[in-house]
Design a protein around this motif. Sequence first.
Motif, mmCIF file in Angstrom:
data_model
loop_
_atom_site.group_PDB
_atom_site.id
_atom_site.type_symbol
_atom_site.label_atom_id
_atom_site.label_comp_id
_atom_site.label_asym_id
_atom_site.label_seq_id
_atom_site.Cartn_x
_atom_site.Cartn_y
_atom_site.Cartn_z
ATOM 1 N N ARG A 1 0.844 -1.190 0.000
ATOM 2 C CA ARG A 1 0.000 0.000 0.000
ATOM 3 C C ARG A 1 0.888 1.253 0.000
ATOM 4 N NH1 ARG A 1 -4.577 0.153 -2.040
ATOM 5 N NH2 ARG A 1 -4.618 2.240 -1.116
ATOM 6 N N PRO A 2 0.565 2.232 -0.855
ATOM 7 C CA PRO A 2 1.438 3.408 -0.978
ATOM 8 C C PRO A 2 1.418 4.326 0.233
ATOM 9 C CG PRO A 2 -0.560 3.683 -2.292
ATOM 10 C CD PRO A 2 -0.573 2.261 -1.797
ATOM 11 N N GLU A 3 0.431 4.165 1.111
ATOM 12 C CA GLU A 3 0.364 5.039 2.275
ATOM 13 C C GLU A 3 1.417 4.708 3.332
ATOM 14 O OE1 GLU A 3 -3.919 4.260 0.806
ATOM 15 O OE2 GLU A 3 -2.070 3.114 1.114
ATOM 16 N N CYS A 4 1.873 3.458 3.342
ATOM 17 C CA CYS A 4 2.646 2.959 4.480
ATOM 18 C C CYS A 4 4.041 3.579 4.588
ATOM 19 C CB CYS A 4 2.749 1.439 4.405
ATOM 20 S SG CYS A 4 3.329 0.673 5.938
ATOM 21 N N ALA A 5 4.833 3.471 3.545
ATOM 22 C CA ALA A 5 6.225 3.934 3.635
ATOM 23 C C ALA A 5 6.339 5.419 3.962
ATOM 24 C CB ALA A 5 6.974 3.594 2.352
ATOM 25 N N PRO A 6 5.578 6.313 3.300
ATOM 26 C CA PRO A 6 5.694 7.732 3.665
ATOM 27 C C PRO A 6 5.293 8.013 5.107
ATOM 28 C CG PRO A 6 4.618 7.497 1.535
ATOM 29 C CD PRO A 6 4.697 6.121 2.131
ATOM 30 N N LEU A 7 4.386 7.225 5.634
ATOM 31 C CA LEU A 7 3.897 7.454 6.984
ATOM 32 C C LEU A 7 4.872 6.970 8.056
ATOM 33 C CD1 LEU A 7 1.490 8.368 8.753
ATOM 34 C CD2 LEU A 7 0.575 6.045 8.523
ATOM 35 N N TRP A 8 5.522 5.821 7.817
ATOM 36 C CA TRP A 8 6.262 5.167 8.887
ATOM 37 C C TRP A 8 7.763 5.010 8.658
ATOM 38 C CZ3 TRP A 8 3.845 5.129 13.189
ATOM 39 C CH2 TRP A 8 2.455 4.918 13.241
ATOM 40 N N ARG A 9 8.201 4.911 7.412
ATOM 41 C CA ARG A 9 9.538 4.357 7.186
ATOM 42 C C ARG A 9 10.654 5.215 7.788
ATOM 43 N NH1 ARG A 9 10.147 -0.182 5.315
ATOM 44 N NH2 ARG A 9 12.200 -0.966 4.709
ATOM 45 N N ASP A 10 10.637 6.491 7.568
ATOM 46 C CA ASP A 10 11.707 7.327 8.113
ATOM 47 C C ASP A 10 11.727 7.273 9.639
ATOM 48 O OD1 ASP A 10 12.758 8.163 5.678
ATOM 49 O OD2 ASP A 10 11.434 9.893 5.540
ATOM 50 N N ARG A 11 10.559 7.245 10.250
ATOM 51 C CA ARG A 11 10.485 7.197 11.718
ATOM 52 C C ARG A 11 11.050 5.878 12.255
ATOM 53 N NH1 ARG A 11 4.603 8.368 13.724
ATOM 54 N NH2 ARG A 11 5.696 8.384 15.739
ATOM 55 N N VAL A 12 10.719 4.775 11.584
ATOM 56 C CA VAL A 12 11.217 3.479 12.033
ATOM 57 C C VAL A 12 12.736 3.396 11.872
ATOM 58 C CG1 VAL A 12 11.204 1.001 11.578
ATOM 59 C CG2 VAL A 12 9.050 2.258 11.637
ATOM 60 N N LEU A 13 13.236 3.792 10.724
ATOM 61 C CA LEU A 13 14.672 3.693 10.490
ATOM 62 C C LEU A 13 15.455 4.597 11.438
ATOM 63 C CD1 LEU A 13 14.911 3.434 6.598
ATOM 64 C CD2 LEU A 13 14.618 1.634 8.305
ATOM 65 N N ALA A 14 14.891 5.746 11.767
ATOM 66 C CA ALA A 14 15.562 6.645 12.707
ATOM 67 C C ALA A 14 15.644 6.043 14.108
ATOM 68 C CB ALA A 14 14.828 7.979 12.757
ATOM 69 N N ALA A 15 14.753 5.098 14.400
ATOM 70 C CA ALA A 15 14.732 4.458 15.720
ATOM 71 C C ALA A 15 15.574 3.193 15.765
ATOM 72 C CB ALA A 15 13.284 4.146 16.108
ATOM 73 N N LEU A 16 16.335 2.929 14.686
ATOM 74 C CA LEU A 16 17.197 1.739 14.618
ATOM 75 C C LEU A 16 18.652 2.182 14.461
ATOM 76 C CD1 LEU A 16 15.027 -0.442 12.194
ATOM 77 C CD2 LEU A 16 15.255 -0.725 14.675
ATOM 78 N N PRO A 17 19.283 2.621 15.533
ATOM 79 C CA PRO A 17 20.628 3.207 15.426
ATOM 80 C C PRO A 17 21.733 2.201 15.160
ATOM 81 C CG PRO A 17 20.005 3.024 17.730
ATOM 82 C CD PRO A 17 18.788 2.633 16.929
ATOM 83 N N GLY A 18 21.453 0.900 15.347
ATOM 84 C CA GLY A 18 22.514 -0.088 15.220
ATOM 85 C C GLY A 18 22.650 -0.722 13.847
#
Length: 202
Positions: free
Chosen positions: A102-119
Amino acid sequence: MATALQRLLPELRACAVCEPHLPLGAKPIFQLDRRAPILIAGQAPGRVAHEKGRPFDDASGDRLRAWLGVPRETFYDPRCFAIVPMGMCFPGTGKGGDLPPRPECAPLWRDRVLAALPGIRLTLAIGSHALGWHLRRKASVDELVAGWREGLAHGLLPLPHPSPRNQRWLRDRPWFEAEVLPALREEVAQALAVRHHGARKE
């Protein structure tokens, strides 16, 4: 104090933005731990993943684990692998197989999730949608995977989808098994070794 990921997880689990478009309803499927050194960026969960509530628990996952050279227990250890598809819910099926994320998912969540994975030390981008987003350019899967050395220099290894549907693609490109898979296994082993070494020092 809660980490960024701990604050984010309840929001992710409760997301129902795409609910009207999902034939089986919203059920985000992912695996996350801020200590994970490897990110698997897939397409979207299939029907089996939706039913089991676990990503890649099917024939595609068996092949992917063989590519990576890791057993199931390591693959499903969130301290080793973060698994975040481009669309976190099963999108349904069409004539040619599963529908795109679904095209809504990545713009909504992806940057936030990746920013929360520092390792994260190594990102494995699997399939056309993940490849396009992570490499920030449009090209065929063939072209992007063929340029794997350039991606790996920046900590990102492009991969085709391990689906049985891609058997012909893999058969017609022997260089993938001969060149890419050995490099993939070496990079995965190194990233996991660094994590385990760091864990012992903590």
